[in-house]
Design a protein around this motif. Structure first.
Motif, PDB file in Angstrom:
ATOM      1  N   THR A  30       0.813  -1.212   0.000  1.00 15.40           N
ATOM      2  CA  THR A  30       0.000   0.000   0.000  1.00 15.40           C
ATOM      3  C   THR A  30       0.852   1.270   0.000  1.00 15.40           C
ATOM      4  O   THR A  30       0.590   2.201  -0.764  1.00 15.40           O
ATOM      5  CB  THR A  30      -0.946   0.005   1.213  1.00 15.40           C
ATOM      6  N   CYS A  31       1.865   1.308   0.825  1.00 15.03           N
ATOM      7  CA  CYS A  31       2.690   2.518   0.933  1.00 15.03           C
ATOM      8  C   CYS A  31       3.746   2.603  -0.170  1.00 15.03           C
ATOM      9  O   CYS A  31       4.078   3.691  -0.626  1.00 15.03           O
ATOM     10  CB  CYS A  31       3.384   2.573   2.297  1.00 15.03           C
ATOM     11  N   GLY A  32       4.256   1.440  -0.597  1.00 13.82           N
ATOM     12  CA  GLY A  32       5.341   1.449  -1.566  1.00 13.82           C
ATOM     13  C   GLY A  32       4.921   1.264  -3.003  1.00 13.82           C
ATOM     14  O   GLY A  32       5.536   1.831  -3.915  1.00 13.82           O
ATOM     15  N   LEU A  33       3.876   0.473  -3.240  1.00 18.03           N
ATOM     16  CA  LEU A  33       3.487   0.160  -4.617  1.00 18.03           C
ATOM     17  C   LEU A  33       2.247   0.908  -5.087  1.00 18.03           C
ATOM     18  O   LEU A  33       1.961   0.915  -6.284  1.00 18.03           O
ATOM     19  CB  LEU A  33       3.254  -1.355  -4.773  1.00 18.03           C
ATOM     20  N   GLY A  34       1.490   1.488  -4.165  1.00 16.24           N
ATOM     21  CA  GLY A  34       0.355   2.300  -4.579  1.00 16.24           C
ATOM     22  C   GLY A  34      -0.995   1.616  -4.516  1.00 16.24           C
ATOM     23  O   GLY A  34      -1.993   2.173  -5.009  1.00 16.24           O
ATOM     24  N   PHE A  35      -1.105   0.444  -3.900  1.00 18.10           N
ATOM     25  CA  PHE A  35      -2.403  -0.209  -3.762  1.00 18.10           C
ATOM     26  C   PHE A  35      -3.219   0.470  -2.668  1.00 18.10           C
ATOM     27  O   PHE A  35      -2.666   0.960  -1.673  1.00 18.10           O
ATOM     28  CB  PHE A  35      -2.237  -1.685  -3.397  1.00 18.10           C
ATOM     29  N   GLY A  36      -4.545   0.477  -2.831  1.00 21.24           N
ATOM     30  CA  GLY A  36      -5.419   0.905  -1.763  1.00 21.24           C
ATOM     31  C   GLY A  36      -5.614  -0.225  -0.766  1.00 21.24           C
ATOM     32  O   GLY A  36      -5.492  -1.405  -1.124  1.00 21.24           O
ATOM     33  N   GLU A  37      -5.908   0.106   0.476  1.00 25.15           N
ATOM     34  CA  GLU A  37      -6.089  -0.932   1.499  1.00 25.15           C
ATOM     35  C   GLU A  37      -7.216  -1.888   1.128  1.00 25.15           C
ATOM     36  O   GLU A  37      -7.129  -3.088   1.405  1.00 25.15           O
ATOM     37  CB  GLU A  37      -6.367  -0.272   2.851  1.00 25.15           C
ATOM     38  N   SER A  38      -8.266  -1.369   0.502  1.00 26.55           N
ATOM     39  CA  SER A  38      -9.403  -2.217   0.146  1.00 26.55           C
ATOM     40  C   SER A  38      -9.170  -2.991  -1.144  1.00 26.55           C
ATOM     41  O   SER A  38     -10.003  -3.814  -1.544  1.00 26.55           O
ATOM     42  CB  SER A  38     -10.663  -1.362  -0.001  1.00 26.55           C
ATOM     43  N   ASP A  39      -8.037  -2.743  -1.820  1.00 27.17           N
ATOM     44  CA  ASP A  39      -7.737  -3.462  -3.062  1.00 27.17           C
ATOM     45  C   ASP A  39      -7.219  -4.872  -2.801  1.00 27.17           C
ATOM     46  O   ASP A  39      -7.282  -5.737  -3.683  1.00 27.17           O
ATOM     47  CB  ASP A  39      -6.672  -2.717  -3.880  1.00 27.17           C
TER      48      ASP A  39
END
Length: 260
Positions: A30-39
């Motif tokens: 989430t912080c490094g690759l750009g995913f959302g938590e709900s993804d």
């Protein structure tokens, strides 16, 4: 050749280790690759591990025959960023994972979905308690683009391409005299029912040509892991086959020497 989800399988000596590793990996995603938590799709396996799924629609990788190899390299790079260890044996060309909410055959617990917040804040003991019952869940729909994941996939693709080109460029003595099945294993792997036998045979064939054990590992390990063998099983089959082939080569050489 393609997958809707890229799965990362995290295990440990106990559940606490796996939970800690999954937390670090989810944070890196989430912080490094750009995913959302709900993804993310996150599951307690029902035993001692967790599965974290990343939706490939967030970076839309191209399908292809090396997709599983790139997926493994992507997972290895992400795990390194998170200082976690993932099971790389799951990245063969065809892999089945147990269905969500199914019951683990040994523990009797369910493969239970967890939210991002539950992963971060629940104790391992509480996760086990919740896994006594199945839980409905929704698969994430549209996900936002993950630019970091796209960059990491590009780097993993370059790594795999370099490995394939290096393997193709290797020559061992007269390549034309190698057993055809040995060359075929290096290029294409082997079906499930023949993995151990073909890997052993290939290592023995290379040993007959005087290849070192280190060179056998370099040539055969990638193909063995692609077939779905564990690193331990692959190493054992290569070592045993090489010893057989190298031993026969020594015996033949000794027999060919003139008697004094």
């Amino acid at each position: 050749c393609w997958a809707r989800w890229l799965w990362l399988d995290l295990d440990g000596d106990d559940l606490r280790q796996a939970v800690d590793a999954a937390r670090r990996l989810a944070a890196a995603a989430t912080c490094g690759l750009g995913f959302g938590e709900s993804d993310l799709l996150i599951f307690f396996s029902g035993c001692k591990g967790l599965h974290v799924g990343l939706p490939t629609t967030a970076w839309r990788p191209e399908p292809g025959p090396s997709f599983h190899r790139v997926g493994r390299r992507f997972a290895e790079r992400l795990a390194a960023l998170a200082e976690a260890t993932v099971d790389t044996s799951v990245y063969d060309a065809a892999r089945l994972l147990r269905s969500p909410n199914s019951r683990h055959p040994r523990s009797g617990l369910h493969k239970r979905p967890l939210t991002f917040d539950e992963l971060l804040h629940l104790t391992p003991g509480r996760i086990v308690e919740l896994a006594r019952e199945p839980r409905p869940f929704d698969v994430p729909g549209d996900v936002r683009p993950a630019d970091g994941a796209a960059r990491l996939w590009t780097e993993a693709t370059a790594d795999v391409q370099q490995q394939l080109e290096a393997a193709a460029a290797r020559h061992i003595g007269d390549r034309q005299q190698l057993n055809r099945l040995t060359v075929d294993l290096i290029k294409h792997g082997a079906p499930v029912g023949e993995r151990h036998r073909r890997l052993y045979s290939a290592a023995a064939n290379l040993g007959e040509f005087g290849a070192s054990l280190l060179l056998c590992f370099a040539l055969l390990t990638e193909a063995a892991l692609d077939c779905g063998l564990t690193p331990t099983d692959a190493r054992r089959a290569i070592e045993n086959g090489w010893r057989r082939g190298a031993g026969e080569a020594i015996e033949e050489s000794a027999a060919a020497e003139p008697r004094k």
